[in-house]
Design a protein around this motif. Structure first.
Motif, PDB file in Angstrom:
ATOM      1  N   VAL A  43      39.548 -42.654 -32.025  1.00 24.73           N
ATOM      2  CA  VAL A  43      40.911 -42.288 -32.413  1.00 24.73           C
ATOM      3  C   VAL A  43      40.921 -41.322 -33.592  1.00 24.73           C
ATOM      4  O   VAL A  43      41.742 -40.414 -33.651  1.00 24.73           O
ATOM      5  CB  VAL A  43      41.743 -43.549 -32.728  1.00 24.73           C
ATOM      6  N   ARG A  44      40.018 -41.497 -34.533  1.00 28.58           N
ATOM      7  CA  ARG A  44      39.982 -40.608 -35.698  1.00 28.58           C
ATOM      8  C   ARG A  44      39.414 -39.228 -35.349  1.00 28.58           C
ATOM      9  O   ARG A  44      39.769 -38.237 -35.994  1.00 28.58           O
ATOM     10  CB  ARG A  44      39.140 -41.240 -36.816  1.00 28.58           C
ATOM     11  N   GLU A  45      38.549 -39.136 -34.330  1.00 24.94           N
ATOM     12  CA  GLU A  45      37.877 -37.869 -34.052  1.00 24.94           C
ATOM     13  C   GLU A  45      38.212 -37.269 -32.697  1.00 24.94           C
ATOM     14  O   GLU A  45      38.039 -36.072 -32.486  1.00 24.94           O
ATOM     15  CB  GLU A  45      36.355 -38.057 -34.149  1.00 24.94           C
ATOM     16  N   ASP A  46      38.700 -38.099 -31.757  1.00 22.75           N
ATOM     17  CA  ASP A  46      38.900 -37.613 -30.401  1.00 22.75           C
ATOM     18  C   ASP A  46      40.233 -38.135 -29.852  1.00 22.75           C
ATOM     19  O   ASP A  46      41.283 -37.639 -30.229  1.00 22.75           O
ATOM     20  CB  ASP A  46      37.717 -38.067 -29.543  1.00 22.75           C
ATOM     21  N   ALA A  47      40.206 -39.146 -29.006  1.00 22.81           N
ATOM     22  CA  ALA A  47      41.447 -39.703 -28.452  1.00 22.81           C
ATOM     23  C   ALA A  47      41.203 -41.100 -27.899  1.00 22.81           C
ATOM     24  O   ALA A  47      40.215 -41.333 -27.192  1.00 22.81           O
ATOM     25  CB  ALA A  47      41.997 -38.798 -27.353  1.00 22.81           C
ATOM     26  N   GLY A  48      42.095 -42.009 -28.228  1.00 20.97           N
ATOM     27  CA  GLY A  48      42.016 -43.371 -27.725  1.00 20.97           C
ATOM     28  C   GLY A  48      43.360 -43.800 -27.176  1.00 20.97           C
ATOM     29  O   GLY A  48      44.395 -43.173 -27.439  1.00 20.97           O
ATOM     30  N   MET A  49      43.344 -44.893 -26.398  1.00 21.11           N
ATOM     31  CA  MET A  49      44.607 -45.403 -25.854  1.00 21.11           C
ATOM     32  C   MET A  49      44.672 -46.916 -26.004  1.00 21.11           C
ATOM     33  O   MET A  49      43.657 -47.614 -25.943  1.00 21.11           O
ATOM     34  CB  MET A  49      44.769 -45.000 -24.399  1.00 21.11           C
ATOM     35  N   LYS A 153      42.779 -35.084 -30.488  1.00 18.60           N
ATOM     36  CA  LYS A 153      42.689 -34.320 -29.234  1.00 18.60           C
ATOM     37  C   LYS A 153      43.616 -34.869 -28.155  1.00 18.60           C
ATOM     38  O   LYS A 153      43.621 -34.370 -27.024  1.00 18.60           O
ATOM     39  CB  LYS A 153      41.243 -34.323 -28.729  1.00 18.60           C
ATOM     40  N   ALA A 154      44.424 -35.895 -28.508  1.00 24.94           N
ATOM     41  CA  ALA A 154      45.265 -36.560 -27.511  1.00 24.94           C
ATOM     42  C   ALA A 154      46.220 -35.585 -26.819  1.00 24.94           C
ATOM     43  O   ALA A 154      46.338 -35.574 -25.588  1.00 24.94           O
ATOM     44  CB  ALA A 154      46.046 -37.698 -28.160  1.00 24.94           C
ATOM     45  N   LEU A 213      41.820 -42.549 -18.473  1.00 19.64           N
ATOM     46  CA  LEU A 213      40.381 -42.837 -18.482  1.00 19.64           C
ATOM     47  C   LEU A 213      39.581 -41.646 -17.959  1.00 19.64           C
ATOM     48  O   LEU A 213      38.451 -41.406 -18.396  1.00 19.64           O
ATOM     49  CB  LEU A 213      40.079 -44.066 -17.623  1.00 19.64           C
ATOM     50  N   GLU A 214      40.172 -40.897 -17.042  1.00 24.89           N
ATOM     51  CA  GLU A 214      39.482 -39.761 -16.431  1.00 24.89           C
ATOM     52  C   GLU A 214      39.709 -38.459 -17.199  1.00 24.89           C
ATOM     53  O   GLU A 214      39.121 -37.433 -16.856  1.00 24.89           O
ATOM     54  CB  GLU A 214      39.962 -39.586 -14.985  1.00 24.89           C
ATOM     55  N   HIS A 215      40.562 -38.514 -18.227  1.00 24.25           N
ATOM     56  CA  HIS A 215      40.904 -37.283 -18.946  1.00 24.25           C
ATOM     57  C   HIS A 215      40.635 -37.385 -20.445  1.00 24.25           C
ATOM     58  O   HIS A 215      41.362 -36.832 -21.270  1.00 24.25           O
ATOM     59  CB  HIS A 215      42.370 -36.920 -18.702  1.00 24.25           C
ATOM     60  N   GLY A 216      39.558 -38.092 -20.824  1.00 26.17           N
ATOM     61  CA  GLY A 216      39.078 -38.046 -22.199  1.00 26.17           C
ATOM     62  C   GLY A 216      39.487 -39.174 -23.122  1.00 26.17           C
ATOM     63  O   GLY A 216      39.032 -39.224 -24.268  1.00 26.17           O
ATOM     64  N   PHE A 217      40.351 -40.097 -22.666  1.00 32.40           N
ATOM     65  CA  PHE A 217      40.816 -41.167 -23.537  1.00 32.40           C
ATOM     66  C   PHE A 217      39.913 -42.398 -23.456  1.00 32.40           C
ATOM     67  O   PHE A 217      39.548 -42.840 -22.371  1.00 32.40           O
ATOM     68  CB  PHE A 217      42.248 -41.574 -23.178  1.00 32.40           C
ATOM     69  N   LYS A 218      39.577 -42.951 -24.625  1.00 30.48           N
ATOM     70  CA  LYS A 218      38.764 -44.155 -24.707  1.00 30.48           C
ATOM     71  C   LYS A 218      39.683 -45.366 -24.847  1.00 30.48           C
ATOM     72  O   LYS A 218      40.566 -45.371 -25.715  1.00 30.48           O
ATOM     73  CB  LYS A 218      37.836 -44.080 -25.917  1.00 30.48           C
ATOM     74  N   PRO A 219      39.535 -46.404 -24.018  1.00 36.84           N
ATOM     75  CA  PRO A 219      40.369 -47.597 -24.193  1.00 36.84           C
ATOM     76  C   PRO A 219      40.025 -48.302 -25.498  1.00 36.84           C
ATOM     77  O   PRO A 219      38.849 -48.465 -25.843  1.00 36.84           O
ATOM     78  CB  PRO A 219      40.013 -48.455 -22.970  1.00 36.84           C
ATOM     79  N   CYS A 220      41.047 -48.694 -26.246  1.00 39.05           N
ATOM     80  CA  CYS A 220      40.868 -49.293 -27.563  1.00 39.05           C
ATOM     81  C   CYS A 220      41.671 -50.582 -27.661  1.00 39.05           C
ATOM     82  O   CYS A 220      42.705 -50.742 -27.004  1.00 39.05           O
ATOM     83  CB  CYS A 220      41.324 -48.330 -28.655  1.00 39.05           C
ATOM     84  N   GLY A 221      41.199 -51.498 -28.503  1.00 37.08           N
ATOM     85  CA  GLY A 221      41.828 -52.799 -28.624  1.00 37.08           C
ATOM     86  C   GLY A 221      42.499 -53.045 -29.957  1.00 37.08           C
ATOM     87  O   GLY A 221      42.575 -52.172 -30.823  1.00 37.08           O
ATOM     88  N   LEU A 222      42.966 -54.283 -30.116  1.00 39.39           N
ATOM     89  CA  LEU A 222      43.695 -54.683 -31.315  1.00 39.39           C
ATOM     90  C   LEU A 222      42.859 -54.555 -32.582  1.00 39.39           C
ATOM     91  O   LEU A 222      43.393 -54.295 -33.654  1.00 39.39           O
ATOM     92  CB  LEU A 222      44.160 -56.135 -31.164  1.00 39.39           C
ATOM     93  N   GLY A 223      41.556 -54.768 -32.458  1.00 35.75           N
ATOM     94  CA  GLY A 223      40.692 -54.705 -33.640  1.00 35.75           C
ATOM     95  C   GLY A 223      40.724 -53.327 -34.277  1.00 35.75           C
ATOM     96  O   GLY A 223      40.968 -53.184 -35.482  1.00 35.75           O
ATOM     97  N   ALA A 224      40.486 -52.292 -33.476  1.00 37.98           N
ATOM     98  CA  ALA A 224      40.523 -50.928 -33.992  1.00 37.98           C
ATOM     99  C   ALA A 224      41.925 -50.559 -34.443  1.00 37.98           C
ATOM    100  O   ALA A 224      42.113 -49.879 -35.466  1.00 37.98           O
ATOM    101  CB  ALA A 224      40.049 -49.951 -32.915  1.00 37.98           C
TER     102      ALA A 224
END
Length: 359
Positions: A43-49, A153-154, A213-224
């Motif tokens: 999330v800080r450097e690329d993209a997360g969801m 990058k989102a 998931l197919e377009h660069g996003f990393k799945p992220c959870g409550l911890g992050a």
């Protein structure tokens, strides 16, 4: 008999992606997938969801919708379709029932996004307060799923979905066609990074999850998500603020617009609090010694306990950080100690946010 935990419409998709599920205010949500640090980095450097389908959506429709929200919330809303604003809703004593984001869809229709832990309470409060106003209040939360897509990058990745995504201004909303159905896109965020939230029918948001998931996003959870929001200085409803605290104590006095004409709940009390000042306030802390503090750890000054942490975590950027309520005379840079399992660890008061990006 234990109450059965609720599942979001994205539950199966999160499981399939490797999500480790935990109970969050009665909802089964992923705490992490790969690791908290890897998801924080994404999330800080690329993209997360993030699956945020547990949050609530309440609609206000009628000729008094705008006037009602002006009476109900602390901020000064603008009657401008597409525009949104962050605000607090207060009880009669000025305590924070919830923090919400309201969006103007038209002159007679607004959407308010509320927190999951207070969704039912918020709805009942809105219904009670709406007496005497020509406004219909509808809790549409069960009809929506919601995905937050965040990171530097989102928006670049999302251009493949919506070529005009970057034209949406911060804290604005727009309606889009998402895989054949109406959905809403908002550009707010809870991580300190740029990005959007997309809410719509469960089928479409599940398709969006697979697409992301197919377009660069990393799945992220409550911890992050918890680390990211604390770094960015965002408060957690029910921990950092609740009905025992007012906006000035929560260091959110900027969200109280005393100069607006509408007499919002506890407006006179808020005016008095601002004039007199507060005895305690929420402030950030950074540990100077070894250890990781957690919620509930005591804060000490000159050997005397002066408060407790309401949030705390390990940050890959700032090591051990937290926030809590302490006497108002504690200032940025003051040295304190935080008790961790009976051990006093030196710390320093820090003005939040710890992290600020240009979004």
């Amino acid at each position: 008999m234990e109450k059965e935990l609720k599942k979001t419409p994205l539950y199966e998709a999160c499981l399939k992606a490797g999500g480790k599920m935990v109970d969050f205010h009665g909802w089964l949500l992923p705490v992490q997938y790969e690791s908290i640090i890897a998801e924080h980095k994404a999330v800080r450097e690329d993209a997360g969801m993030f699956d945020v389908s547990h949050m609530g959506q309440v609609f206000f429709e009628g000729k008094d919708a705008y006037r009602f929200l002006q009476n109900a919330a602390t901020n000064n809303y603008k009657l401008e379709p597409g525009r949104g604003a962050y605000a607090h809703i207060l009880n009669e004593n000025g305590g924070i029932i919830d923090d919400v984001i309201s969006f103007c869809l038209s002159e007679e229709k607004f959407l308010v996004v509320v927190n999951s832990a207070t969704r039912e309470k918020d709805f009942e409060w809105f219904k009670k307060k709406s007496a005497g106003f020509d406004v219909k209040v509808t809790d549409a939360s069960d009809s929506y799923a919601m995905l937050a897509l965040q990171g530097p990058k989102a928006l670049d990745y999302l251009e493949a979905l919506d070529a005009d995504i970057k034209l949406l201004k911060r804290f604005w909303i727009k309606e889009i066609d998402l895989f054949g159905a109406k959905a809403y896109v908002t550009r707010t965020g809870y991580t300190g990074e740029d990005g959007v939230e997309i809410m719509g029918p469960a089928e479409q948001i599940n398709k969006l999850f697979a697409w992301a998931l197919e377009h660069g996003f990393k799945p992220c959870g409550l911890g992050a998500r918890d680390v990211l929001r604390l770094e960015a200085g965002y408060l957690l409803s029910g921990s950092d603020m609740d009905e025992s605290k007012n906006p000035y104590e929560a260091s959110c006095g900027w969200v109280v617009k005393l100069n607006k004409e509408e007499p919002f709940t506890a407006k006179e009390i808020m005016a008095r609090v601002k004039a007199e000042g507060v005895k305690n306030k929420l402030i950030g802390f950074k540990l100077l010694g070894a250890g990781v503090a957690r919620e509930g750890c005591g804060v000490y000054k000159d050997g005397v306990k002066i408060g407790s942490l309401t949030s705390a975590t390990y940050s890959p950027l700032f090591k051990a950080i937290g926030c809590g309520y302490v006497p108002a005379e504690i200032n940025d840079g003051d040295k304190v100690e935080i008790e961790i399992r009976g051990r006093m660890v030196p710390a320093q008061a820090v003005k939040m946010p710890f992290y600020k990006n240009k979004v």
